[in-house]
Motif scaffolding. Structure first.
Motif, PDB file in Angstrom:
ATOM      1  N   ILE A  74       0.831  -1.204   0.000  1.00  0.00           N
ATOM      2  CA  ILE A  74       0.000   0.000   0.000  1.00  0.00           C
ATOM      3  C   ILE A  74       0.865   1.253   0.000  1.00  0.00           C
ATOM      4  CG2 ILE A  74      -1.629   1.350   1.402  1.00  0.00           C
ATOM      5  CD1 ILE A  74      -2.805  -1.393   2.303  1.00  0.00           C
ATOM      6  N   LEU A  75       1.893   1.284   0.845  1.00  0.00           N
ATOM      7  CA  LEU A  75       2.773   2.460   0.894  1.00  0.00           C
ATOM      8  C   LEU A  75       3.524   2.653  -0.419  1.00  0.00           C
ATOM      9  CD1 LEU A  75       4.248   2.558   4.492  1.00  0.00           C
ATOM     10  CD2 LEU A  75       2.586   4.079   3.455  1.00  0.00           C
ATOM     11  N   GLU A  76       3.937   1.578  -1.035  1.00  0.00           N
ATOM     12  CA  GLU A  76       4.630   1.682  -2.320  1.00  0.00           C
ATOM     13  C   GLU A  76       3.691   2.234  -3.389  1.00  0.00           C
ATOM     14  OE1 GLU A  76       7.543   1.692  -5.166  1.00  0.00           O
ATOM     15  OE2 GLU A  76       7.753   1.482  -2.998  1.00  0.00           O
ATOM     16  N   ALA A  77       2.429   1.784  -3.387  1.00  0.00           N
ATOM     17  CA  ALA A  77       1.449   2.287  -4.359  1.00  0.00           C
ATOM     18  C   ALA A  77       1.206   3.776  -4.148  1.00  0.00           C
ATOM     19  CB  ALA A  77       0.141   1.513  -4.231  1.00  0.00           C
ATOM     20  N   ILE A  78       1.115   4.212  -2.901  1.00  0.00           N
ATOM     21  CA  ILE A  78       0.939   5.640  -2.602  1.00  0.00           C
ATOM     22  C   ILE A  78       2.145   6.430  -3.095  1.00  0.00           C
ATOM     23  CG2 ILE A  78       0.807   7.342  -0.730  1.00  0.00           C
ATOM     24  CD1 ILE A  78      -0.821   5.209   0.848  1.00  0.00           C
ATOM     25  N   TYR A  79       3.339   5.916  -2.825  1.00  0.00           N
ATOM     26  CA  TYR A  79       4.563   6.582  -3.258  1.00  0.00           C
ATOM     27  C   TYR A  79       4.588   6.734  -4.784  1.00  0.00           C
ATOM     28  CZ  TYR A  79       9.465   7.215  -4.424  1.00  0.00           C
ATOM     29  OH  TYR A  79      10.639   7.687  -4.955  1.00  0.00           O
ATOM     30  N   GLN A  80       4.244   5.655  -5.496  1.00  0.00           N
ATOM     31  CA  GLN A  80       4.249   5.701  -6.957  1.00  0.00           C
ATOM     32  C   GLN A  80       3.199   6.676  -7.497  1.00  0.00           C
ATOM     33  OE1 GLN A  80       6.570   4.480  -8.871  1.00  0.00           O
ATOM     34  NE2 GLN A  80       7.590   3.457  -7.149  1.00  0.00           N
ATOM     35  N   ASP A  81       2.009   6.706  -6.865  1.00  0.00           N
ATOM     36  CA  ASP A  81       0.966   7.659  -7.272  1.00  0.00           C
ATOM     37  C   ASP A  81       1.442   9.100  -7.099  1.00  0.00           C
ATOM     38  OD1 ASP A  81      -0.798   5.674  -7.983  1.00  0.00           O
ATOM     39  OD2 ASP A  81      -1.982   5.788  -6.137  1.00  0.00           O
ATOM     40  N   ARG A  82       2.049   9.379  -5.975  1.00  0.00           N
ATOM     41  CA  ARG A  82       2.539  10.745  -5.723  1.00  0.00           C
ATOM     42  C   ARG A  82       3.663  11.109  -6.695  1.00  0.00           C
ATOM     43  NH1 ARG A  82       2.656  10.850   0.908  1.00  0.00           N
ATOM     44  NH2 ARG A  82       0.398  10.940   1.168  1.00  0.00           N
TER      45      ARG A  82
END
Length: 92
Positions: A74-82
């Motif tokens: 989840i944190l990696e997906a958020i990082y990639q989105d940002r």
């Protein structure tokens, strides 16, 4: 005898209002009361036992027992989105 209006704080206990200080009137004296309900102060939980400001291990270890691979995903997906949003807003 009290001849002026005073503001005092107290606590309601059933049909009785327990004042924080002596009113200065005779016991049994009839009085007129105007109530203003005071919001209770919000008490936030403090830091865990043994925590000291600036201790790296204290901050890093707080979630270690409950952290999962799904949390990493989840944190990696958020990082990639940002990261993608920043690139798009910069015209890259």
């Amino acid at each position: 005898m009290l001849s002026e209006i005073q503001t005092m704080r107290g606590t309601v206990r059933g049909k009785t209002i327990e004042l924080d200080q002596d009113v200065g009137v005779a016991d049994g004296q009839e009085v007129e009361v105007e109530l203003k309900v005071i919001k209770p102060k919000r008490v936030l939980p403090g830091p865990p036992a043994g925590w000291k400001s600036g201790m790296e291990s204290a901050t890093l270890g707080l979630l270690v027992d409950s952290w999962t691979d799904e949390d990493d995903r989840i944190l990696e997906a958020i990082y990639q989105d940002r990261k993608r949003d920043r690139q798009w807003s910069n015209g890259e």
